[in-house]
Design an enzyme around this catalytic site. Structure first.
Site, PDB file in Angstrom:
ATOM      1  CG  ASP A  10     -72.653 -60.470 -51.505  1.00  0.00           C
ATOM      2  OD1 ASP A  10     -73.109 -59.429 -52.000  1.00  0.00           O
ATOM      3  OD2 ASP A  10     -72.891 -60.845 -50.334  1.00  0.00           O
ATOM      4  CB  THR A  44     -71.750 -55.889 -54.840  1.00  0.00           C
ATOM      5  OG1 THR A  44     -72.396 -55.274 -53.726  1.00  0.00           O
ATOM      6  CG2 THR A  44     -71.313 -54.813 -55.821  1.00  0.00           C
ATOM      7  N   GLY A  45     -74.881 -56.071 -54.832  1.00  0.00           N
ATOM      8  CA  GLY A  45     -76.083 -55.274 -54.979  1.00  0.00           C
ATOM      9  C   GLY A  45     -75.814 -53.793 -54.841  1.00  0.00           C
ATOM     10  CE  LYS A 174     -75.188 -59.672 -55.874  1.00  0.00           C
ATOM     11  NZ  LYS A 174     -74.614 -59.979 -54.549  1.00  0.00           N
ATOM     12  CG  ASP A 197     -74.948 -62.734 -47.462  1.00  0.00           C
ATOM     13  OD1 ASP A 197     -75.543 -62.178 -46.528  1.00  0.00           O
ATOM     14  OD2 ASP A 197     -74.634 -62.132 -48.506  1.00  0.00           O
ATOM     15  CB  SER A 198     -78.674 -62.320 -49.629  1.00  0.00           C
ATOM     16  OG  SER A 198     -78.227 -61.908 -48.350  1.00  0.00           O
ATOM     17  CG  ASN A 200     -78.485 -60.087 -53.572  1.00  0.00           C
ATOM     18  OD1 ASN A 200     -78.062 -60.897 -52.747  1.00  0.00           O
ATOM     19  ND2 ASN A 200     -78.093 -58.831 -53.592  1.00  0.00           N
TER      20      ASN A 200
END
Length: 247
Positions: A10, A44-45, A174, A197-198, A200
């Protein structure tokens, strides 16, 4: 030799510092992993337009998973697969954002729209929509939006921050993007280290051979990970690469 053949990273809150830079420690570890034959993949988002510069900075020619899996790239600039949201769902999500007066944003293939820069109704159908997001610091409103979205049963719902919601097509994450990358490269998910970390990041953390939560991760992410590393300010990515990918 390490059993891990891929490191999936991420960006925000993981590889990047709070200043949105790549530390020298993380850079050195990534380059060492590449030299050792380990494929380093951004997952990644962000859209391709917001992450390609970091790949170029590191000299990465490897695949990319962007927009939470809605786009998967064989290499920067070479698309493997794209998954889009139905335009009628975009209209409904936009109406929900207006009703609750949230900040919102949406990724299209070539553009990012938001509360201050939205499309006329007649132009919505002409776009290929990849992700919709909400941000609001009112916990009750955020929970109400999430309940409404979940009731539609047509969306993948996560977050990249405790005060936001990120929405992708159902089944797209992801993890789904990394599975495509692994299939292309002949790598098993058990041979992947995934760090984030999140929420997603949860799907890829749970499916990877080693799922890593950052020290600054949301508590739920830490509970579901195999291990917790240092924060994004403490070069947590480098710590894991040195300990697991380079041994």
């Amino acid at each position: 030799m390490s059993r891990f053949k891929m490191v999936a990273l991420d960006l925000d809150g993981t590889l990047l510092t709070e200043e949105k830079t790549i530390s020298e420690e993380n850079r050195a570890a990534i380059l060492a992993a590449q030299d050792a034959g380990v494929t380093v993949v951004f997952s990644t988002g962000r859209g391709i337009q917001n992450c390609q510069a970091y790949a170029e900075e590191l000299g990465l020619k490897s695949p990319l998973v962007t927009v939470n899996g809605s786009e998967v790239w064989k290499a920067p600039g070479e698309l493997l697969e794209r998954h889009t949201l139905d335009t009628e769902l975009i209209r409904r999500m936009h109406a929900l954002a207006v009703h609750y007066d949230t900040w919102f944003w949406a990724y299209c293939v070539k553009e990012i729209y938001n509360k201050e820069h939205w499309l006329p109704e007649a132009e919505i159908d002409a776009q290929q929509w990849l992700k919709f997001g909400y941000y609001i610091e009112n916990a009750e409103s955020l929970a109400a939006i999430r309940r409404e979205l979940e009731s539609w049963e047509k969306l993948e719902i996560t977050n990249s921050h405790p005060f936001n919601i990120e929405v992708n097509p159902k089944g797209i994450s992801k993890a789904s993007g990394l599975r495509q990358v692994c299939a292309m490269l002949g790598i098993e998910m058990s041979q992947v280290i995934a760090m984030g970390d999140s929420l997603n990041d949860v799907a890829m953390i749970r499916e990877a051979g080693l799922g890593v939560a950052m020290g600054n991760a949301q508590e739920e992410v830490k509970r579901l990970a195999d291990t917790v590393t240092g924060t994004n300010e403490e070069h947590g990515v480098a710590q894991i690469i040195r300990e697991y990918a380079l041994k």
